[in-house]
Design a protein around this motif. Structure first.
Motif, PDB file in Angstrom:
ATOM      1  N   GLN A  72     -18.149  -8.852  10.415  1.00 47.88           N
ATOM      2  CA  GLN A  72     -19.031  -8.269  10.111  1.00 47.88           C
ATOM      3  C   GLN A  72     -19.829  -8.973   8.918  1.00 47.88           C
ATOM      4  N   ALA A  73     -18.729  -9.695   8.304  1.00 44.80           N
ATOM      5  CA  ALA A  73     -19.580 -10.591   7.261  1.00 44.80           C
ATOM      6  C   ALA A  73     -20.499 -12.114   7.333  1.00 44.80           C
ATOM      7  N   GLU A  74     -19.670 -12.248   8.269  1.00 45.09           N
ATOM      8  CA  GLU A  74     -19.905 -13.420   9.215  1.00 45.09           C
ATOM      9  C   GLU A  74     -21.138 -12.658   9.730  1.00 45.09           C
ATOM     10  N   GLU A  75     -20.739 -11.953  10.397  1.00 44.52           N
ATOM     11  CA  GLU A  75     -22.240 -11.165  11.109  1.00 44.52           C
ATOM     12  C   GLU A  75     -23.307 -11.408  10.390  1.00 44.52           C
ATOM     13  N   ALA A  76     -22.577 -10.869   8.850  1.00 46.64           N
ATOM     14  CA  ALA A  76     -24.630 -10.623   7.656  1.00 46.64           C
ATOM     15  C   ALA A  76     -25.447 -11.822   7.909  1.00 46.64           C
ATOM     16  N   GLY A  77     -24.958 -12.721   8.149  1.00 46.34           N
ATOM     17  CA  GLY A  77     -25.256 -14.139   7.434  1.00 46.34           C
ATOM     18  C   GLY A  77     -24.929 -15.115   7.300  1.00 46.34           C
ATOM     19  N   ASP A  78     -25.441 -15.642   6.158  1.00 48.85           N
ATOM     20  CA  ASP A  78     -25.431 -17.205   5.007  1.00 48.85           C
ATOM     21  C   ASP A  78     -24.599 -16.581   4.252  1.00 48.85           C
ATOM     22  N   ARG A  79     -22.958 -15.605   4.711  1.00 48.71           N
ATOM     23  CA  ARG A  79     -22.313 -15.153   3.748  1.00 48.71           C
ATOM     24  C   ARG A  79     -20.401 -15.894   4.117  1.00 48.71           C
ATOM     25  N   LEU A  80     -20.299 -15.950   5.362  1.00 54.11           N
ATOM     26  CA  LEU A  80     -19.331 -16.414   5.781  1.00 54.11           C
ATOM     27  C   LEU A  80     -19.552 -17.641   6.696  1.00 54.11           C
ATOM     28  N   SER A  81     -19.701 -18.546   7.513  1.00 51.86           N
ATOM     29  CA  SER A  81     -19.532 -19.632   8.333  1.00 51.86           C
ATOM     30  C   SER A  81     -18.398 -19.471   9.291  1.00 51.86           C
ATOM     31  N   GLU A  82     -18.629 -19.583  10.808  1.00 45.90           N
ATOM     32  CA  GLU A  82     -17.725 -19.102  11.631  1.00 45.90           C
ATOM     33  C   GLU A  82     -16.419 -20.287  11.565  1.00 45.90           C
ATOM     34  N   ALA A  83     -16.512 -21.411  10.851  1.00 48.08           N
ATOM     35  CA  ALA A  83     -15.480 -22.479  10.592  1.00 48.08           C
ATOM     36  C   ALA A  83     -14.676 -21.865   9.304  1.00 48.08           C
ATOM     37  N   GLU A  84     -15.846 -20.937   8.767  1.00 50.08           N
ATOM     38  CA  GLU A  84     -14.468 -19.986   6.858  1.00 50.08           C
ATOM     39  C   GLU A  84     -13.907 -18.892   7.638  1.00 50.08           C
ATOM     40  N   LEU A  85     -14.495 -18.606   8.429  1.00 54.50           N
ATOM     41  CA  LEU A  85     -13.738 -17.492   9.030  1.00 54.50           C
ATOM     42  C   LEU A  85     -12.397 -17.930   9.915  1.00 54.50           C
ATOM     43  N   VAL A  86     -12.941 -18.548   9.959  1.00 62.05           N
ATOM     44  CA  VAL A  86     -11.609 -19.045  11.715  1.00 62.05           C
ATOM     45  C   VAL A  86     -10.428 -19.590  10.133  1.00 62.05           C
ATOM     46  N   GLY A  87     -10.487 -20.743   9.235  1.00 64.15           N
ATOM     47  CA  GLY A  87     -10.239 -20.632   8.444  1.00 64.15           C
ATOM     48  C   GLY A  87      -9.705 -19.880   7.434  1.00 64.15           C
ATOM     49  N   ASN A  88      -9.623 -19.102   6.667  1.00 65.75           N
ATOM     50  CA  ASN A  88      -9.695 -17.774   5.444  1.00 65.75           C
ATOM     51  C   ASN A  88      -8.478 -16.816   7.004  1.00 65.75           C
ATOM     52  N   VAL A  89      -8.892 -17.069   7.719  1.00 67.88           N
ATOM     53  CA  VAL A  89      -7.599 -15.681   8.355  1.00 67.88           C
ATOM     54  C   VAL A  89      -6.683 -16.264   9.013  1.00 67.88           C
ATOM     55  N   ILE A  90      -6.722 -17.705   9.421  1.00 65.77           N
ATOM     56  CA  ILE A  90      -5.454 -18.410   9.434  1.00 65.77           C
ATOM     57  C   ILE A  90      -4.632 -18.791   7.827  1.00 65.77           C
ATOM     58  N   LEU A  91      -5.490 -18.643   6.971  1.00 60.83           N
ATOM     59  CA  LEU A  91      -5.165 -18.974   5.274  1.00 60.83           C
ATOM     60  C   LEU A  91      -4.134 -17.875   5.299  1.00 60.83           C
ATOM     61  N   LEU A  92      -4.629 -16.622   5.200  1.00 63.70           N
ATOM     62  CA  LEU A  92      -4.812 -15.358   4.883  1.00 63.70           C
ATOM     63  C   LEU A  92      -2.588 -15.102   6.031  1.00 63.70           C
ATOM     64  N   PHE A  93      -3.504 -15.534   6.986  1.00 67.04           N
ATOM     65  CA  PHE A  93      -2.291 -15.361   8.138  1.00 67.04           C
ATOM     66  C   PHE A  93      -0.443 -15.182   7.601  1.00 67.04           C
ATOM     67  N   GLY A  94      -0.830 -17.022   7.521  1.00 65.24           N
ATOM     68  CA  GLY A  94       0.330 -17.917   7.078  1.00 65.24           C
ATOM     69  C   GLY A  94       1.098 -17.028   5.371  1.00 65.24           C
ATOM     70  N   ALA A  95      -0.492 -17.142   4.903  1.00 58.70           N
ATOM     71  CA  ALA A  95       0.004 -16.739   2.979  1.00 58.70           C
ATOM     72  C   ALA A  95       0.950 -15.325   3.057  1.00 58.70           C
TER      73      ALA A  95
END
Ligand code: HEM
Length: 408
Positions: free
Chosen positions: A224-247
């Motif tokens: 939803q943050a990504e859809e809201a516009g300029d707050r989270l790009s698609e690449a940041e979404l994928v990258g940070n979910v991979i980070l959270l999953f691993g961490a």
């Protein structure tokens, strides 16, 4: 380098050495006593005393400087590699203002209240894992408990359905190598790349499902943050979910494993804890301190910085040895001993400053429930091989490859 720069003549910090990886603590002691802030022949600095590490992590003149550092280390085209392109989006390696924005989006899901609210779910997972070994008298604690618990907790938070978790079980766990101070080989990089691309493909599909049908999970919050516009790009979404999953699981597995190992190697301490489970929260801080699952975190000097008369020049990198700071006698009485009733332990294991671990409270709650339940259900645990421990061949993430225990 300036005149007063202390450069190590003997390799007190040698992350290439298998002996060092098995047991870094004798080297840490020599570092703290002889060269607490030194420049290594590898080109970076190493800080090992508690006070210095704490100061560096909190001082805003130090940042991550990730992009410049990676280019220096791996060449200008480093971000053509999808692994580093993905990593570049992680909040873990960002400086403000991007770090502030990314962390702000995720932090809402990690408030103390929300994490406390997960207790019943976590208790249920712990009960299920212990039910599975009921009637037996031994298990590999890493494979059968310490790994599946945090993996399932982070899957629950992200909303990964139980039936889809098999693909994540017993992953190669090699992505932790990205955090090490030693170069990652082409072969390792290929393996990490395959792992990340499989995860990215899975998460993109999960994002599509959550866009179509929102749920009460962390993935929906981020989509939803990504859809809201300029707050989270698609690449940041994928990258940070991979980070959270691993961490979310690669570190907590080692808090549980290293913690139980220390406890069972110290029978008197184990007896104290068994007699008084109210000591569990303090014992967990002591486990974190005594053998931290994260051994270091790096910072780059954004300007020339003077520490105790030594100048760290702008652009140079400092490795902060959390594991060494945790054994500093100046911060902890008789720091080399493991004591479950130590008072007011403040380990450096979760870092400090703006990157202080987002999942610290979650890891503590998981460990609290895990150790209380283990003490209640398997009160007479013992190590099957008390004198042998095989540590994973990584420096930053410290953990055992297996931990055979027996009871009954
Ligand atoms: C015993 C378990 C854990 C330990 C020892 C640990 C340790 C750390 C450390 C030392 C840092 C700071 C790194 C730095 O200064 O650059 C960190 C950051 C982070 N941790 Fe943990 N962690 C643990 C568990 C978790 C869990 C369970 C999660 C999530 C579910 C998590 C998510 C994160 C994230 C997202 C960051 C980056 C925060 C930022 O850059 O602002 N960690 N962790």
């Amino acid at each position: 380098m300036n005149d007063q720069t202390p450069v190590a003549d003997a390799p007190l910090f040698n992350p290439f050495s298998p002996e060092f990886l098995q047991n870094p603590y004798p080297s840490f002691q020599l570092l703290r006593e002889n060269q607490p802030l030194m420049k290594t022949p590898l080109g970076f600095w190493v800080a090992s005393r508690y006070a210095d590490v704490q100061m560096i992590l909190k001082d805003k003149r130090f940042g991550k400087g990730f992009e410049e550092r990676m280019k220096l280390r791996n060449g200008d085209d480093v971000f053509d590699n999808p692994v580093y392109a993905n990593m570049r989006t992680w909040m873990l390696v960002q400086d403000p203002p991007d770090h502030t924005r990314l962390r702000g989006l995720v932090a809402k899901a990690f408030t103390a209240r929300r994490i406390e609210g997960l207790r019943p779910q976590i208790q249920q997972l712990v009960d299920e894992l212990l039910d599975r070994v009921e009637g037996r008298n031994s298990m590999d604690f890493i494979q059968e408990f310490a790994y599946p618990l945090p993996l399932n907790v982070i899957c629950d938070m992200l909303g990964i359905p139980a039936a889809e978790r098999g693909r994540f079980e017993f992953g190669s766990k090699i992505s932790g190598r990205l955090l090490d101070p030693t170069p990652v080989s082409d072969d390792e990089l290929t393996q990490i790349r395959e792992g990340f691309s499989g995860q990215a493909e899975y998460f993109r599909d999960l994002f599509a499902r959550r866009r179509a049908e929102p749920r009460d999970d962390l993935t929906t919050v981020l989509v939803q943050a990504e859809e809201a516009g300029d707050r989270l790009s698609e690449a940041e979404l994928v990258g940070n979910v991979i980070l959270l999953f691993g961490a979310g699981h690669e570190t907590t597995v080692n808090l549980l494993g290293n913690g139980l190992f220390a406890l069972l190697q110290n029978p008197d301490e184990y007896a104290k804890l068994r007699a008084n489970p109210d000591l569990v929260p303090g014992a967990i801080e002591e486990m974190l301190r005594f053998d931290s699952s994260v051994q270091m975190t790096g910072r780059t000097a954004m300007v020339d910085i003077d520490i105790n008369g030594i100048t760290i020049p702008k652009g140079e990198h400092v490795i902060n040895l959390l594991g060494a700071a945790n054994r500093d006698d100046a911060a902890f009485d008789d720091a080399e001993s493991f004591r479950v009733d130590r008072k007011d332990v403040r380990p450096m294991s979760f870092g400090g400053g703006i990157h202080f671990c987002l999942g610290a409270q979650l890891a503590r709650v998981e460990a609290d429930i895990a150790f209380r339940s283990l003490l209640a259900r398997l009160p007479d645990m013992r190590l099957e091989a008390p004198d042998t421990a095989e540590w994973r061949p990584t420096f930053t993430l410290r953990g055992l490859t297996s931990l055979p225990i027996a009871w009954g």
